[in-house]
Design an enzyme around this catalytic site. Sequence first.
Site, mmCIF file in Angstrom:
data_model
loop_
_atom_site.group_PDB
_atom_site.id
_atom_site.type_symbol
_atom_site.label_atom_id
_atom_site.label_comp_id
_atom_site.label_asym_id
_atom_site.label_seq_id
_atom_site.Cartn_x
_atom_site.Cartn_y
_atom_site.Cartn_z
ATOM 1 C CE LYS A 74 -3.967 1.882 2.628
ATOM 2 N NZ LYS A 74 -4.924 1.586 3.714
ATOM 3 C CB SER A 81 -8.165 3.613 2.744
ATOM 4 O OG SER A 81 -7.385 2.904 3.705
ATOM 5 C CB SER A 102 -8.681 0.599 5.415
ATOM 6 O OG SER A 102 -9.408 1.786 5.297
HETATM 7 N N1 GLN Z 1 -13.695 3.887 6.187
HETATM 8 C C1 GLN Z 1 -12.918 4.193 7.347
HETATM 9 C C2 GLN Z 1 -12.593 5.657 7.379
HETATM 10 O O1 GLN Z 1 -12.804 6.310 6.382
HETATM 11 C C3 GLN Z 1 -11.718 3.313 7.389
HETATM 12 C C4 GLN Z 1 -10.401 3.921 7.187
HETATM 13 C C5 GLN Z 1 -9.266 2.975 7.401
HETATM 14 O O2 GLN Z 1 -9.439 1.857 7.913
HETATM 15 N N2 GLN Z 1 -8.078 3.415 7.048
HETATM 16 O O3 GLN Z 1 -12.173 6.169 8.382
#
Ligand code: GLN
Length: 490
Positions: free
Chosen positions: A79, A154, A178
């Site tokens: 990532k 994400s 995410s």
């Molecule tokens: N959807 C969650 C957020 O927007 C998850 C983000 C994450 O796990 N990095 O905060």
Amino acid sequence: MDLFRLTAHELQDKIKAKEISYTELTQNVIDRMDTVEDQVHAYVNTVKEQALAEAAKADKALAAGETVGPLFGIPISLKDNMSSTDMPTTSCSRILSNFTAPYTATVVEKIRNAGTIVLGKTNMDEFAMGSSTITSYYGPTQNPWGKDLVPGGSSGGAAAAVSAGEAILSLGSDTGGSIRQPAAFCGVVGFKPTYGMVSRYGVHAMTCSLDQVGPIAKDVMDCALAMNAIAGYDKKDSTSANVPVPDYTANLNGDIKGMRIGVPSEYFPSKLHPGIKEKVEAALKLLEDQGAIIEEVSLPASKYALSAYYIISPAEISLNISRLDGVSYGVREDVIDGDVYDMMVATRAKGLGKEVKSRVILGTHFLCIEQLKPYYHKALKVRTLVKQDFEEVFKKVDCIIGPTTLTTSFNFNNFPDPLTLRQNDLLLAGSNLAGNCAISLPCGIVDGLPVGMQIMGNAFDDEKVLRMAYCFEQASGIKNLQPSFIEGGE
Ligand code: GLN
């Protein structure tokens, strides 16, 4: 042969049988990238030449009789928030678009020490804030399962890369779902380890007390192999857990007789897609047939978990993003008539996207003296309640099972409003608040799209969760799903 469709352990068997070489494997995955990447956009940076050179070296090492581990020579992706010196690490933000880290993240070092071959960095929501990859500075990733469908986020690029065969394995990060949500949307397996099991040193921080790195793979065995490579104490990370690292593959034998599974009613809300409910219930029945004992449990504080998450996480975000001011690194906006503060304002105004800015503003608000007590302190108390709920339930059961998401992947053209988008994280944030481990693995197809089942475990019970997931995968035969859109093409 479509080697890109196989798992790491299947490929290693082929290598051992001398059916293929590491160079053939890497070339095969790169060819796949060349064919489908225009449609998918899983990557924001690639190092194909470097990968091929490493594959040639791997072949030489094998020929010279060196002992090779299970992930040796396997092409993977990282990532874009994991630091390495060989290519930029931007967190898909304009403000870091010129940034190459001067050092390597521990988790990157570890996965590389296992002999893997890195193909590139994958697309993500800017600084990991989002659920769709749509907030990436480089534009969104496409879900290989359907035209105009989001891959989730994400870690959307990471999940899409594995699903589309553009990497055999990916590393993602999970602050509030995410890893698990994109894994569910793309029909692959995503594992969020216990907080502190995998070093965060050198991984861009979104929310320090919630972030966790973990694998996204085609099956549970590959997740366990990746965990063997990346888990473990790191003195460079003050939140790293100094606990023994088990062999995560040791108990992947399908035996779950007598293991207890808790099913919380709070994880089956009325908003849950009925098709998903049906698939998860069928999965529970299958696990019961394998010898597990199913019982109803309750996590009453979980209905407040999301609200607490969306206070604690922006609060920490506002601190973490404050270091991006154009002074030490990143893209600086020079101002002609102004001082250093004007430069910082201009840099942040231009360098950060809307989602990041809104979370910074929100987080700063929650941390200001008048709001600290009614919001931030209250959220911390809720966090304790969420954790206590899990602790109570884990006294009685080995795992908790529910769906990963309320819906299957949604369409870019029918994008949920911000509130609905956040509400979709309902089943995900609890494990991060509690610091527990959780996996999402495919448990069926609804309306042509993959559905994820979530298996949650107590802190440091990662191995138990993997054991349960492996049993389901074996018993159901649902694994290594091939996406319909990319295959059907257009
Ligand atoms: N959807 C969650 C957020 O927007 C998850 C983000 C994450 O796990 N990095 O905060």
